[in-house]
Structures are given as structure tokens and as C-alpha cells.
Design a protein around this motif. Structure first.
Motif, PDB file in Angstrom:
ATOM      1  N   SER A   1       0.799  -1.222   0.000  1.00  0.00           N
ATOM      2  CA  SER A   1       0.000   0.000   0.000  1.00  0.00           C
ATOM      3  C   SER A   1       0.831   1.269   0.000  1.00  0.00           C
ATOM      4  O   SER A   1       0.281   2.368   0.011  1.00  0.00           O
ATOM      5  CB  SER A   1      -0.922   0.022   1.235  1.00  0.00           C
ATOM      6  OG  SER A   1      -0.150  -0.040   2.434  1.00  0.00           O
ATOM      7  N   GLN A   2       2.160   1.154   0.000  1.00  0.00           N
ATOM      8  CA  GLN A   2       3.006   2.322   0.132  1.00  0.00           C
ATOM      9  C   GLN A   2       3.569   2.802  -1.201  1.00  0.00           C
ATOM     10  O   GLN A   2       3.958   1.991  -2.051  1.00  0.00           O
ATOM     11  CB  GLN A   2       4.174   2.024   1.090  1.00  0.00           C
ATOM     12  CG  GLN A   2       3.741   1.639   2.491  1.00  0.00           C
ATOM     13  CD  GLN A   2       2.891   2.710   3.146  1.00  0.00           C
ATOM     14  OE1 GLN A   2       3.258   3.894   3.161  1.00  0.00           O
ATOM     15  NE2 GLN A   2       1.740   2.319   3.674  1.00  0.00           N
ATOM     16  N   PHE A   3       3.617   4.123  -1.370  1.00  0.00           N
ATOM     17  CA  PHE A   3       4.256   4.763  -2.508  1.00  0.00           C
ATOM     18  C   PHE A   3       5.462   5.524  -1.966  1.00  0.00           C
ATOM     19  O   PHE A   3       5.346   6.651  -1.498  1.00  0.00           O
ATOM     20  CB  PHE A   3       3.285   5.707  -3.218  1.00  0.00           C
ATOM     21  CG  PHE A   3       2.220   4.997  -4.002  1.00  0.00           C
ATOM     22  CD1 PHE A   3       2.299   4.909  -5.388  1.00  0.00           C
ATOM     23  CD2 PHE A   3       1.141   4.402  -3.365  1.00  0.00           C
ATOM     24  CE1 PHE A   3       1.329   4.244  -6.121  1.00  0.00           C
ATOM     25  CE2 PHE A   3       0.161   3.744  -4.081  1.00  0.00           C
ATOM     26  CZ  PHE A   3       0.247   3.660  -5.465  1.00  0.00           C
ATOM     27  N   ALA A   4       6.597   4.884  -2.020  1.00  0.00           N
ATOM     28  CA  ALA A   4       7.796   5.464  -1.432  1.00  0.00           C
ATOM     29  C   ALA A   4       8.404   6.516  -2.347  1.00  0.00           C
ATOM     30  O   ALA A   4       8.186   6.515  -3.557  1.00  0.00           O
ATOM     31  CB  ALA A   4       8.817   4.364  -1.170  1.00  0.00           C
ATOM     32  N   GLN A   5       9.190   7.413  -1.769  1.00  0.00           N
ATOM     33  CA  GLN A   5       9.878   8.395  -2.598  1.00  0.00           C
ATOM     34  C   GLN A   5      10.990   7.708  -3.364  1.00  0.00           C
ATOM     35  O   GLN A   5      11.813   6.993  -2.797  1.00  0.00           O
ATOM     36  CB  GLN A   5      10.455   9.524  -1.756  1.00  0.00           C
ATOM     37  CG  GLN A   5      11.233  10.538  -2.600  1.00  0.00           C
ATOM     38  CD  GLN A   5      11.647  11.768  -1.831  1.00  0.00           C
ATOM     39  OE1 GLN A   5      10.809  12.501  -1.309  1.00  0.00           O
ATOM     40  NE2 GLN A   5      12.948  12.005  -1.756  1.00  0.00           N
ATOM     41  N   TYR A   6      11.002   7.928  -4.682  1.00  0.00           N
ATOM     42  CA  TYR A   6      12.081   7.419  -5.528  1.00  0.00           C
ATOM     43  C   TYR A   6      13.159   8.472  -5.691  1.00  0.00           C
ATOM     44  O   TYR A   6      14.353   8.167  -5.585  1.00  0.00           O
ATOM     45  CB  TYR A   6      11.529   7.018  -6.888  1.00  0.00           C
ATOM     46  CG  TYR A   6      12.576   6.542  -7.862  1.00  0.00           C
ATOM     47  CD1 TYR A   6      13.147   5.274  -7.732  1.00  0.00           C
ATOM     48  CD2 TYR A   6      13.005   7.362  -8.912  1.00  0.00           C
ATOM     49  CE1 TYR A   6      14.109   4.827  -8.624  1.00  0.00           C
ATOM     50  CE2 TYR A   6      13.970   6.922  -9.808  1.00  0.00           C
ATOM     51  CZ  TYR A   6      14.522   5.657  -9.665  1.00  0.00           C
ATOM     52  OH  TYR A   6      15.477   5.226 -10.547  1.00  0.00           O
ATOM     53  N   ALA A   7      12.741   9.715  -5.942  1.00  0.00           N
ATOM     54  CA  ALA A   7      13.711  10.795  -6.111  1.00  0.00           C
ATOM     55  C   ALA A   7      13.042  12.148  -5.943  1.00  0.00           C
ATOM     56  O   ALA A   7      11.913  12.352  -6.392  1.00  0.00           O
ATOM     57  CB  ALA A   7      14.364  10.721  -7.488  1.00  0.00           C
ATOM     58  N   ALA A   8      13.726  13.046  -5.283  1.00  0.00           N
ATOM     59  CA  ALA A   8      13.294  14.438  -5.235  1.00  0.00           C
ATOM     60  C   ALA A   8      13.677  15.091  -6.551  1.00  0.00           C
ATOM     61  O   ALA A   8      14.742  14.801  -7.114  1.00  0.00           O
ATOM     62  CB  ALA A   8      13.959  15.156  -4.071  1.00  0.00           C
ATOM     63  N   LEU A   9      12.833  15.975  -7.050  1.00  0.00           N
ATOM     64  CA  LEU A   9      13.087  16.658  -8.313  1.00  0.00           C
ATOM     65  C   LEU A   9      13.750  18.011  -8.063  1.00  0.00           C
ATOM     66  O   LEU A   9      13.757  18.509  -6.934  1.00  0.00           O
ATOM     67  CB  LEU A   9      11.775  16.829  -9.069  1.00  0.00           C
ATOM     68  CG  LEU A   9      11.121  15.513  -9.499  1.00  0.00           C
ATOM     69  CD1 LEU A   9       9.749  15.768 -10.097  1.00  0.00           C
ATOM     70  CD2 LEU A   9      12.010  14.765 -10.492  1.00  0.00           C
ATOM     71  N   PRO A  10      14.314  18.633  -9.098  1.00  0.00           N
ATOM     72  CA  PRO A  10      14.881  19.966  -8.923  1.00  0.00           C
ATOM     73  C   PRO A  10      13.855  20.909  -8.315  1.00  0.00           C
ATOM     74  O   PRO A  10      12.649  20.754  -8.517  1.00  0.00           O
ATOM     75  CB  PRO A  10      15.253  20.386 -10.352  1.00  0.00           C
ATOM     76  CG  PRO A  10      15.492  19.093 -11.064  1.00  0.00           C
ATOM     77  CD  PRO A  10      14.492  18.128 -10.480  1.00  0.00           C
ATOM     78  N   ALA A  11      14.323  21.871  -7.570  1.00  0.00           N
ATOM     79  CA  ALA A  11      13.432  22.799  -6.864  1.00  0.00           C
ATOM     80  C   ALA A  11      12.378  23.364  -7.811  1.00  0.00           C
ATOM     81  O   ALA A  11      12.676  23.765  -8.935  1.00  0.00           O
ATOM     82  CB  ALA A  11      14.240  23.927  -6.248  1.00  0.00           C
ATOM     83  N   ALA A  12      11.136  23.378  -7.340  1.00  0.00           N
ATOM     84  CA  ALA A  12      10.043  23.892  -8.159  1.00  0.00           C
ATOM     85  C   ALA A  12      10.203  25.390  -8.371  1.00  0.00           C
ATOM     86  O   ALA A  12      10.592  26.120  -7.449  1.00  0.00           O
ATOM     87  CB  ALA A  12       8.707  23.608  -7.486  1.00  0.00           C
ATOM     88  N   PRO A  13       9.890  25.882  -9.567  1.00  0.00           N
ATOM     89  CA  PRO A  13       9.981  27.322  -9.844  1.00  0.00           C
ATOM     90  C   PRO A  13       8.825  28.068  -9.184  1.00  0.00           C
ATOM     91  O   PRO A  13       7.947  27.469  -8.544  1.00  0.00           O
ATOM     92  CB  PRO A  13       9.895  27.383 -11.364  1.00  0.00           C
ATOM     93  CG  PRO A  13       9.075  26.184 -11.728  1.00  0.00           C
ATOM     94  CD  PRO A  13       9.471  25.122 -10.758  1.00  0.00           C
ATOM     95  N   ALA A  14       8.789  29.378  -9.390  1.00  0.00           N
ATOM     96  CA  ALA A  14       7.741  30.202  -8.786  1.00  0.00           C
ATOM     97  C   ALA A  14       6.348  29.805  -9.265  1.00  0.00           C
ATOM     98  O   ALA A  14       5.360  29.968  -8.541  1.00  0.00           O
ATOM     99  CB  ALA A  14       8.010  31.675  -9.098  1.00  0.00           C
ATOM    100  N   SER A  15       6.241  29.264 -10.481  1.00  0.00           N
ATOM    101  CA  SER A  15       4.938  28.878 -11.031  1.00  0.00           C
ATOM    102  C   SER A  15       4.395  27.601 -10.408  1.00  0.00           C
ATOM    103  O   SER A  15       3.249  27.226 -10.642  1.00  0.00           O
ATOM    104  CB  SER A  15       5.045  28.703 -12.550  1.00  0.00           C
ATOM    105  OG  SER A  15       6.001  27.708 -12.882  1.00  0.00           O
ATOM    106  N   GLY A  16       5.197  26.902  -9.610  1.00  0.00           N
ATOM    107  CA  GLY A  16       4.749  25.707  -8.932  1.00  0.00           C
ATOM    108  C   GLY A  16       5.396  24.439  -9.462  1.00  0.00           C
ATOM    109  O   GLY A  16       6.159  24.454 -10.427  1.00  0.00           O
ATOM    110  N   SER A  17       5.057  23.334  -8.832  1.00  0.00           N
ATOM    111  CA  SER A  17       5.646  22.053  -9.213  1.00  0.00           C
ATOM    112  C   SER A  17       5.132  21.581 -10.582  1.00  0.00           C
ATOM    113  O   SER A  17       5.907  21.224 -11.450  1.00  0.00           O
ATOM    114  CB  SER A  17       5.334  21.003  -8.146  1.00  0.00           C
ATOM    115  OG  SER A  17       5.905  19.764  -8.472  1.00  0.00           O
ATOM    116  N   THR A  18       3.818  21.545 -10.766  1.00  0.00           N
ATOM    117  CA  THR A  18       3.130  21.308 -12.056  1.00  0.00           C
ATOM    118  C   THR A  18       3.737  20.179 -12.883  1.00  0.00           C
ATOM    119  O   THR A  18       4.177  20.378 -14.006  1.00  0.00           O
ATOM    120  CB  THR A  18       3.076  22.585 -12.915  1.00  0.00           C
ATOM    121  OG1 THR A  18       4.398  23.012 -13.283  1.00  0.00           O
ATOM    122  CG2 THR A  18       2.380  23.708 -12.172  1.00  0.00           C
TER     123      THR A  18
END
Length: 322
Positions: A91-108
């Protein structure tokens, strides 16, 4: 993203079968979105794979889904945490990788896919200022590909058999297109292959066939990859596979090796289009559907469904395909 030619059946063949519990059947058809039920899943792949129907609640803002058949893992893009998550059963969705920092417009975030070398790619919509493609190599930290146009609002992305990538994008108030991305190191070059779309969202490649869904027109079209590479095309050059209404809001797409297409949309219906262009509804009455991924070995579809309201969670639903 966040963004029928004729009346369709409300119940798919697998939902008519007597061994499907009536309560689960109702959950598939009308969603029971106010109280999503998380059923236990039995592994990522293999003979013990959970074929569903199953609902896995996820504390995430889901978009793209990608099934890696070699590793029997499901990759999911999560806007909420600006990350790629992975599911290997349970039932778990583990983190695989953090992405580059989201810009001002958001993660999207949009569709997630994987290259032949194991690199995971995901599009960033960017709202006309920060469109990008992020890469997550197997052995390193995530980064944005250099050389792509940040004005392009990117949604779909898919690999080709020979290792390049196709991505779909549009300019608000202008045109949309499908481009080929050729990657060298951490940089990419873009070549437009098909122009004239309104909002191309779903992309899939099966052999030489390139399938594109246009959310604006509701059309699903096919093109020859070899011909596109020889001479760029327009929407008018495509072969019409199926048409949908604006209320269907068709979204991200996946394909089987026989050319069957699967996708959902903002109208809450889950569609299958056969290689002959026959359209059927696998489920309906759900909240908005975004990404889908197909596990062909176990004949099951993973479907990303947004939360019905603020009191609910998003979910990944497993649907058996017979």
C-alpha cells in the motif's frame, strides 16, 4: 493534466462477472469517492500480482504514471511533494527521487516515463514560464535538461523504440505540437514533428505508430514515426482513431503492444480504444482521471484518480483488463 462517437456501455465485461463483489463493483462504477477504500495489494508483478479491482489511497497530487515491466515497479509523479514516487506492491508509494526545486509557477508535473538506460523523465507544465523536462538518472541527482524552451507548457512524454523521446506541448493562445527530444548528456535538442494541435496531452508509441490525443478537439490521431522524421506533419495529416467530447476531457495515455489505447479524463470515465478504433468505457463516475499505466504481463491497468474533495485522498486504482 490539471489542467464517443456513440453512447457508451456503463459496465465493462469484467464488471459483469459473478466473482466480482457487488460492493467493489459499485465502487468502480460510481467511485464512492467520499470514502475511498484502500484494499491490500499483493505485489508489484508476477503470478501473485494484484489484478484488482483495487483502490490504493495516496497522499499525493498525482499526474503521470509509468509501469516498468523489467523491474515490476510503478512510477508516479507527485506534484504535492515535487517528487517521483515508486510502488512495488503493498500500500506504500515510497519516494524514488526528489526533483529539482520547483519554480515560482509551482511544481506542475506531467507524464513520467523511463529511458532505455533507466533514467526517469518527467515533464513540468510551467504555465508558460517554466516548462521543462526533468531527468532522474539511476546513479545520480535529478536535474532539468538543458536546451528546452521554457515557454512551452509540457504534459505528455514517451520513449521511442530507438531511444529518443517525444513530448507534447502548447503555447497558451497559440498552437500545440509534438517534438522529438534527442538527449546528449544533460542537454536535449527539440525538433518539431507534428504541429497544429490545440492541447496535445496523451502520447504513446507502438512500433512505428505515434498516437496523440488532443484535449482541445477531443481527437485521438495516429502518425508514422518514420514519415514524421522524414518530413514534419500537421494535425491534418493524421489518421483519426477516435473522437471524444469536451466533457470527457481526455488526458494522459498509455498503450498495449497490439495498439490498444487506454486513458481517462476530467469527465471521470476510463476508456479503452481497440486497434480497430472501437471505443469502450471500462469505468465511469470516478473523480478526474489523469495518468494511466499498463502492465501487459499481468493484464492490469493502473489509473491515477484525483481526490474527490478536500476531505479525500487521491488514489491509484488497479483495473483488470480482459
Amino acid at each position: 493534466m490539471k489542467n464517443e462517437d456513440k453512447p457508451m456501455p456503463w459496465i465493462s465485461p469484467f464488471l459483469r462477472r459473478p466473482f466480482v463483489d457487488a460492493g467493489i463493483r459499485r465502487m468502480l462504477l460510481v467511485g464512492l469517492t467520499g470514502a475511498a477504500v484502500a484494499l491490500s495489494a499483493c505485489g508489484g508483478g508476477g503470478s501473485d500480482a494484484d489484478r484488482g479491482p483495487t483502490t490504493l489511497s495516496v497522499s499525493a497530487d498525482l499526474n503521470g504514471l509509468y509501469w516498468d515491466k523489467n523491474e515490476s515497479r510503478l512510477f508516479v509523479s507527485d506534484e504535492k511533494a515535487n517528487t517521483i514516487r515508486v510502488w512495488e506492491g503493498g500500500s506504500q508509494f515510497a519516494q524514488y527521487a526528489a526533483l529539482p526545486a520547483a519554480p515560482a509557477s509551482g511544481s506542475t508535473l506531467g507524464q513520467v516515463t523511463r529511458g532505455s538506460d533507466g533514467t526517469v523523465y518527467v515533464t513540468r507544465f510551467g504555465f508558460g514560464t517554466d516548462g521543462a523536462v526533468a531527468a532522474v538518472p539511476k546513479s545520480g541527482t535529478a536535474y532539468n535538461l538543458r536546451g528546452t524552451d521554457s515557454l512551452r507548457r509540457r504534459i505528455g512524454i514517451t520513449p521511442t523504440p530507438d531511444g529518443s523521446l517525444l513530448d507534447g506541448w502548447f503555447i497558451k493562445g497559440g498552437t500545440g505540437a509534438v517534438s522529438e527530444l534527442k538527449i546528449s548528456g544533460s542537454a536535449a535538442t527539440e525538433t518539431e514533428l507534428i504541429t497544429g494541435f490545440g492541447k496535445p496531452v496523451g502520447l504513446a508509441v507502438v512500433g512505428d505508430a505515434v498516437y496523440v490525443s488532443d484535449q482541445t478537439s477531443g481527437q485521438v490521431l495516429s502518425f508514422s514515426l518514420a514519415k514524421l522524421r522524414a518530413a514534419p506533419a500537421t494535425v491534418a495529416d493524421g489518421k483519426l482513431i477516435a473522437s471524444f467530447t469536451s466533457s470527457d476531457g481526455i488526458d494522459l495515455m498509455t498503450a498495449a503492444t497490439d495498439g490498444s489505447l487506454f486513458f481517462g479524463g476530467s469527465g471521470g470515465k476510463l476508456f479503452r480504444v481497440s486497434p480497430k478504433g472501437e471505443t469502450s468505457v471500462l469505468a465511469s463516475g470516478w473523480p478526474k482521471i489523469r495518468g494511466v499505466a499498463y502492465d501487459e504481463q499481468n493484464r492490469r491497468l493502473f489509473v491515477g484518480v484525483v481526490a474527490a474533495d478536500a476531505a479525500s485522498q487521491s488514489s491509484v486504482r488497479i483495473v483488470p483488463i480482459d
